[in-house]
Design a protein around this motif. Structure first.
Motif, short mmCIF file in Angstrom:
data_model
loop_
_atom_site.label_atom_id
_atom_site.label_comp_id
_atom_site.label_asym_id
_atom_site.label_seq_id
_atom_site.Cartn_x
_atom_site.Cartn_y
_atom_site.Cartn_z
N ARG A 227 0.83 -1.19 0.00
CA ARG A 227 0.00 0.00 0.00
C ARG A 227 0.87 1.24 0.00
N LYS B 236 -3.34 4.07 -2.41
CA LYS B 236 -3.21 3.13 -3.52
C LYS B 236 -2.75 1.75 -3.05
N LEU B 237 -3.48 0.75 -3.52
CA LEU B 237 -3.06 -0.64 -3.34
C LEU B 237 -2.21 -1.01 -4.55
N LEU B 238 -1.07 -1.59 -4.32
CA LEU B 238 -0.16 -1.91 -5.41
C LEU B 238 -0.04 -3.42 -5.60
N GLY B 239 0.11 -3.80 -6.85
CA GLY B 239 0.29 -5.22 -7.13
C GLY B 239 1.01 -5.45 -8.44
N GLU C 128 2.64 -3.81 -13.38
CA GLU C 128 2.37 -3.30 -12.03
C GLU C 128 1.18 -2.36 -12.12
N GLU D 126 -1.86 0.07 -9.81
CA GLU D 126 -2.32 0.62 -8.54
C GLU D 126 -3.83 0.65 -8.57
N ALA E 289 -2.82 -6.80 -6.05
CA ALA E 289 -3.08 -5.52 -5.37
C ALA E 289 -4.23 -5.62 -4.39
N THR E 290 -5.26 -6.36 -4.77
CA THR E 290 -6.51 -6.30 -4.00
C THR E 290 -6.91 -7.61 -3.32
#
Lengths: 165, 735
Positions: free
Chosen positions: B426, B430-433, B596, B598, B713-714
């Protein structure tokens, strides 16, 4: 038929036109300047972008009659004789197009954008920390490119805008 | 095998048509201005279907200012029945329109208004009144799954169904399983240039200026539709403003323009409106793909089942092959794939960029990600562990396969750190993945011919009916000719897109560069042979030549071309026969993509941060245009994962979002920094050039890499595409 006087790429044209005729169809079909393209006819793709009195507009959304006395620049008017506009040269160098259909609109849009930078006009993303490329991406998002030349379009504009800054 | 010398091929040469494209001089179909001014045609669409026209009143339209004619089924020139001959295939069969009082699908043309100007035609089209007696239509393939049938053939795949090993036993005996349905949306190619045709007749001879990907099959389509000899038809298409499959064949405006031009005895131009295109140009069907995957404790695949269901437009035989990548990607003892279609009363379904793989990798590579996670293995490692040493379906050897290299280099260049706990990274709101997927696309070679013509003053002209739809054909063919004949590129002129030139397979299926390029290469080699033989006749003992100005340079001498070639020039032809390159091995282009994203923790808005692809496409013919094509493919992949969705109103069989405001393709600011890496290589077994196809490769794997990143990310696994914020909103992790 209504009479109209429009200057396109430095040449003044007087014509009697159908009041329903858009500026785009006037340029393409009355003047036979076919560089400007029709991609959607609804102001959603930007292929028809031209510069009117220094500002870029979607020529498909504007009736020709409303441009009596205006000065219009199309892709055919960007170069000075055989000397390409720096953006035209940069688009070739950076391969900023593939099929080329959106290119006239991208170029006119980009040329007017340089003017917006010079005048300090803000965009939706403007702020003290906005990266320069993000400004270009935002300001060029009204010009669709299905081939996906966006990154190279940004590179080409950044190269020219960088030189001028 | 001798590899061709390479001083110009492979370099990032600027597009030779670049100047024309940046100055507005490139002539697309709608830009054509003939000697006789063209009348404008405007399509009147059926407002309901399927059904029968019970009233069609065109009187007001006919009497409107500037109208020359209103063409309907009552007065249209005679055509061969739609779909005939049956064995001709979809591109070349009769595309007859306005045949009778039947309407097949919503938006099908029921009339063409022909007027002096576009404004007049458009106005008059609104005055046409029509009443349709509608029957029951089939629109939604999933609601009508009970009537699904096995298609006679699949696009781009040998077999409709395959079954290797004992799926049921292997699946039941698996330690980890994935069993899920994935949905992909209907999509439209949405090339920036609308489908456009200007048709003009001279007596019984038809000349067509049109936007097309394959010239030769278009000639046959007109021949079969209009019932005239192919020799009477000429197609001219020097520039096409994007195709993406939608211009492989001819479409409705083309037939209407030819009919109308005949009826009114003057050239007629029909430009589909953007709205027209959603019914009068083809689309990719929505698909439901059932995937069942099983693996053992060590993360080795044991069983794969991929069952696809889609719509096929009634009377237009096209079925996509989403299980194509599934058959070729991983070593597995049991592999079962099936494709079914529901015949539906909808606009034409046809190829869209990377048919099969674009949506097949989207679903299958997502399922692989799910299985890797179930096994507790990093997704890159999982793929490497299941890398096959022969074609999983047939057991045939691979011609060359460098997927593992792509995966390893991609992981290194991207900075892949292994699967992170979903929802754990995070940055502010923003959640990142990150996510990754593999890319695979069959590599093909098709028959093609080319003509080379050398003049005594040392200019080479190359002609073939290949098209340049933005792919860079003009440029790479110039490079290939220049190398083969050792002549400066600026002395070479390539002329394309004319049915009077030698026949090629055109642009499509990523086979264009290899097929046409090989033909040009062979033609230029023949030219070299002819020059050598003439030099030898003159007493020069040489085995190689180059051309410098108006002279042939050999090791020992400089000979004026004029002494070898008479004033009219020397013309030779060359061709490529794919059979000579059919080794019986399976031939693919490969790649690995890393993304990647967000995701806004409050709104669910998804933004792509970066995307990196590493590709193996054999020898790269032009570093600049190849990079552009791969990049454009990756952007197409963004659309498939996050944006593009043609929504049908299943009550009426009508597409609802028929413009760019509602059919969303990626815009400039949707696209972040993209990295394209191309492995240096030479694919011995593919063609004389050593290249492999890459026009569609960039899409493959891009979508699932993004989707897998959204998951990381989620923690939310969305199994329908595109993934929208509303799919995430109900389940976003609480902060």
């Amino acid at each position: 038929m209504k009479a109209i006087k429009i200057t396109v790429n430095g040449r003044t044209h007087e014509a009697g036109i159908d009041s329903r005729r858009t500026l785009l169809d006037f340029i393409r079909d009355t003047l036979n300047l076919t560089g400007t393209k029709k991609g959607c006819d609804h102001g959603q793709c930007g292929a028809c972008t031209v510069i009117v009195n220094g500002r870029r507009i979607n020529s498909c959304l504007s009736l020709a009659l409303s441009h009596d006395g205006d000065e219009v620049t199309t892709v055919e008017g960007l170069a000075e004789g055989d000397e390409l506009h720096p953006l035209q040269r940069a688009f070739i160098d950076h391969d900023a197009f593939q099929c080329g259909f959106c290119t006239p609109g991208q170029l006119c849009s980009a040329a007017a954008l340089l003017g917006e930078f010079r005048e300090g006009l803000p965009s939706a993303v403007s702020g003290s920390h906005t990266p320069f490329v993000e400004e270009i991406r935002e300001r060029m998002s009204g010009n669709l490119c299905r081939c996906g030349a966006y990154n190279h379009i940004v590179d080409a504009i950044a190269a020219v805008a960088g030189e001028k800054r | 095998m001798n590899r061709p010398s390479s001083s110009i091929v492979g370099t990032p040469m600027d597009r030779v048509d670049g100047l024309a494209k940046v100055t507005g001089q490139a002539c697309y179909a709608a830009d054509y201005r003939g000697d006789r001014g063209a009348a404008e045609g405007y399509i009147v669409e059926a407002p309901a279907a399927p059904g029968r026209i019970v009233r069609l009143d065109v009187e007001a339209a006919e009497q409107a200012e500037g109208v020359i004619a209103v063409i309907t089924h009552r007065n249209a020139p005679r055509q061969r029945p739609h779909g005939m001959p049956e064995d001709a295939g979809r591109f070349t069969q009769s595309h007859a329109l306005l045949e009778r009082d039947r309407v097949r699908y919503f938006g099908e043309p029921i009339a063409l208004v022909v007027a002096e100007t576009l404004e007049q035609a458009r106005h008059a089209a609104k005055l046409v009144e029509v009443e349709i007696d509608c029957g029951e239509g089939t629109f939604n393939p999933f609601e009508n799954a009970a009537s699904a049938v096995k298609p006679d053939s699949l696009d781009g795949a040998d077999q409709v169904d395959t079954d290797k090993g004992d799926f049921d036993t292997e699946y039941a005996g698996s330690d980890h399983r994935v069993d899920a349905d994935y949905h992909t949306s209907a999509q439209h190619a949405a090339a920036m240039e609308p489908h456009t045709t200007v048709a003009e007749w001279d007596g019984d001879d038809l000349t067509v200026h049109m936007a097309i990907q394959i010239v030769s099959s278009a000639v046959e389509a007109f021949s079969n539709t209009l019932g005239i000899d192919k020799e009477r038809i000429r197609i001219v298409s020097p520039f096409t403003g994007g195709g993406f499959g939608s211009k492989l064949g001819i479409h409705n405006e083309a037939v209407l323009a030819a009919l109308a031009a005949k009826a009114v005895d003057r050239p007629v131009r029909v430009v589909q409106t953007r709205r027209n295109l959603f019914s009068n140009a083809p689309h990719r069907s929505r698909h439901r793909q059932k995937l069942q995957l099983g693996a053992d404790k060590k993360g080795r695949l044991k069983a794969i089942r991929h069952a696809s269901l889609a719509a096929m437009a009634r009377d237009y035989p096209f079925a996509e092959a989403p299980a194509s990548p599934t058959r070729a990607s991983y070593a597995v003892p049991a592999l079962r794939t099936t494709h079914r279609v529901v015949k539906a009363d909808i606009p034409k379904v046809d190829s869209m960029r990377a048919p099969g793989e674009a949506i097949g990798t989207l679903t299958f590579e997502t399922a692989i990600d799910e299985l890797a996670e179930a096994c507790g293995i990093d997704p890159v490692e999982f793929r490497l562990r299941n890398e096959p040493d022969a074609d999983p379906q047939t057991g045939k050897p691979f011609a060359d396969r460098r997927l593992a290299e792509c995966l390893r280099q991609g992981a290194a260049d991207f900075g892949w750190q292994g699967r992170q706990a979903p929802g754990s990274r995070r940055q502010g709101r923003k959640l990142l993945g990150c996510g990754m997927a593999t890319a695979i696309r069959p590599n093909q070679l098709n028959p093609a011919e080319a003509e080379a013509h050398l003049t005594p003053d040392g200019r080479l002209r190359v002609r073939l009916d290949m098209t340049d739809i933005g792919t860079g054909s003009y440029t790479i063919l110039t490079q290939i000719a220049a190398d083969a004949l050792s002549i400066a590129p600026d002395r070479v002129t390539v002329e394309l897109g004319d049915s009077e030139f030698p026949e090629t397979a055109g642009s499509g299926g990523s086979f264009g560069a290899a097929s046409s390029g090989s033909a040009v290469y062979e033609a230029c080699r023949e030219m070299v042979e002819q020059l050598l033989s003439r030099l030898n006749e003159q007493g020069h003992t040489v085995n190689s030549v180059s051309i410098d100005g108006d002279r042939v340079m050999t090791g020992e001498a400089s000979v004026p071309l004029a002494t070898l070639i008479d004033a009219g020039g020397l013309t030779v032809t060359g061709e490529i026969d794919p059979d000579n390159y059919d080794s019986g091995e399976k031939n693919y282009s490969y790649g690995a993509q890393f993304a990647e994203v967000e995701v806004d923790a409050d709104t669910g808005e998804i933004r792509l941060r970066r995307l990196l692809g590493v590709f193996d496409a054999g020898r790269i013919l032009n570093q600049k245009t190849a990079r552009s094509q791969l990049m454009g493919g990756m952007i197409f992949g963004i659309g498939g994962a996050l944006l593009e969705q043609s929504l049908m109103d299943d009550r009426y069989g009508s597409f609802m979002n028929r413009d760019f405001a509602e059919y969303h393709i990626a815009v400039n600011r949707d696209v972040p920094d993209l990295q394209v890496r191309m492995l240096a290589g030479y694919s011995e077994k593919s063609n004389p050039l050593g290249s492999k196809g890459l026009g569609e490769l960039g899409i493959c794997g891009a979508g699932p890499a993004i989707a897998n990143a959204v998951y990381e990310a989620t923690g939310i696994r969305v199994r329908k595409f595109p993934i929208h914020m509303e799919d995430l909103l109900p389940s976003l992790p609480r902060s």
